[in-house]
Design an enzyme around this catalytic site. Structure first.
Site, mmCIF file in Angstrom:
data_model
loop_
_atom_site.group_PDB
_atom_site.id
_atom_site.type_symbol
_atom_site.label_atom_id
_atom_site.label_comp_id
_atom_site.label_asym_id
_atom_site.label_seq_id
_atom_site.Cartn_x
_atom_site.Cartn_y
_atom_site.Cartn_z
ATOM 1 C CG ASP A 67 -6.374 -1.800 -5.688
ATOM 2 O OD1 ASP A 67 -6.734 -0.704 -5.231
ATOM 3 O OD2 ASP A 67 -5.269 -2.318 -5.425
ATOM 4 C CG HIS A 106 -5.947 -1.514 -1.801
ATOM 5 N ND1 HIS A 106 -4.999 -1.069 -2.709
ATOM 6 C CD2 HIS A 106 -5.578 -1.006 -0.604
ATOM 7 C CE1 HIS A 106 -4.113 -0.330 -2.087
ATOM 8 N NE2 HIS A 106 -4.437 -0.270 -0.803
ATOM 9 C CB CYS A 134 -0.966 -0.031 1.183
ATOM 10 S SG CYS A 134 -2.007 -1.503 1.247
#
Length: 246
Positions: free
Chosen positions: A181, A213, A135
């Site tokens: 995502d 995600h 991330c």
């Protein structure tokens, strides 16, 4: 941008089971969680874990432990000076992301990443340093692939990465992407592929279906397909480092 800025999906996920076995140590002004491999397992190789917004917490510590079990010296620095998003704050809905992000900019985080790289390279016997970013941490892996700061990079469901940063890499990069995502979208993934082609560096992009995600660091492991994707994404990172750090 090669990936969008963090959104609500950055705050979702599951807490993984397990007991971290590494140690908290000090690197200059900040702490780091360090997991060491068994003696002689893979001499000369270190992996720096650049985390999501949850920083040093169980899931990320367990990832470091997994890298150590695969023979790497694994270093998870505290990129946020103890100001990571906590599970309790998440559960209590006390998070104001724009305010939090404003406290943790490139000028705040980059010096810690650079100091961690220097620390890793100074460890006895270390010859190669790689980094794995999840991330938000992915941005700093990509930035560190410039100028030979690290020797190889792996990122999962990246956020905040720019096209310019992707285009400037000087070392190989592997990416694990989620089918669902809103940050590293299909369009962003395809444009990143085109940018990577122009770098002349080795690259890999694996797409995992049915996951969202965050799956590689905080996916719900009670779901069979999510567990498979998380485990395969980790195996991708190890295989990539095995291949590129020779």
């Amino acid at each position: 941008m090669a990936s969008n800025i963090p959104q609500r999906c950055c705050l979702s996920g599951s807490l993984h089971e397990g007991h971290p076995t590494g140690d908290l140590e000090q690197i200059k002004s900040f702490r780091a969680y360090i997991a060491r491999p068994k003696a002689g397992a893979r001499p000369g190789t270190a992996v720096i874990l650049l985390s999501d917004i949850f920083g040093i917490f169980r899931n990320n510590q367990l990832l470091a432990d997994e890298f150590a079990l695969n023979g790497y010296l694994a270093i998870l620095p505290d990129l946020f000076d103890g100001d990571q998003i906590t599970v309790d704050d998440y559960d209590a809905k006390k998070i104001e992301m724009p305010t939090w992000i404003s406290r943790h900019t490139v000028k705040d985080i980059s010096p810690k990443v650079e100091a961690t790289i220097q620390y890793a390279r100074a460890q006895p016997g270390i010859q190669h340093v790689a980094a794995a970013g999840y991330c938000l941490g992915a941005k700093y892996v990509v930035r560190s692939l410039q100028g030979g700061q690290i020797d190889s990079g792996y990122i999962a469901h990246p956020s905040f990465v720019t096209d310019e940063e992707i285009g400037a890499i000087e070392r190989p990069l592997s990416i694990s992407a989620a089918e669902h995502d809103a940050i590293f979208t299909t369009a962003k993934r395809h444009s990143s592929e085109e940018t990577l082609r122009g770098t002349g560096q080795g690259f890999q992009i694996n797409l995992f279906s049915g996951v969202a995600h965050g799956f590689a660091s905080r996916g719900d492991l009670s779901q069979h397909h999510v567990r498979f994707a998380k485990e395969q994404a980790f195996a991708q990172a190890v295989a990539w480092f095995d291949h590129t750090l020779q």
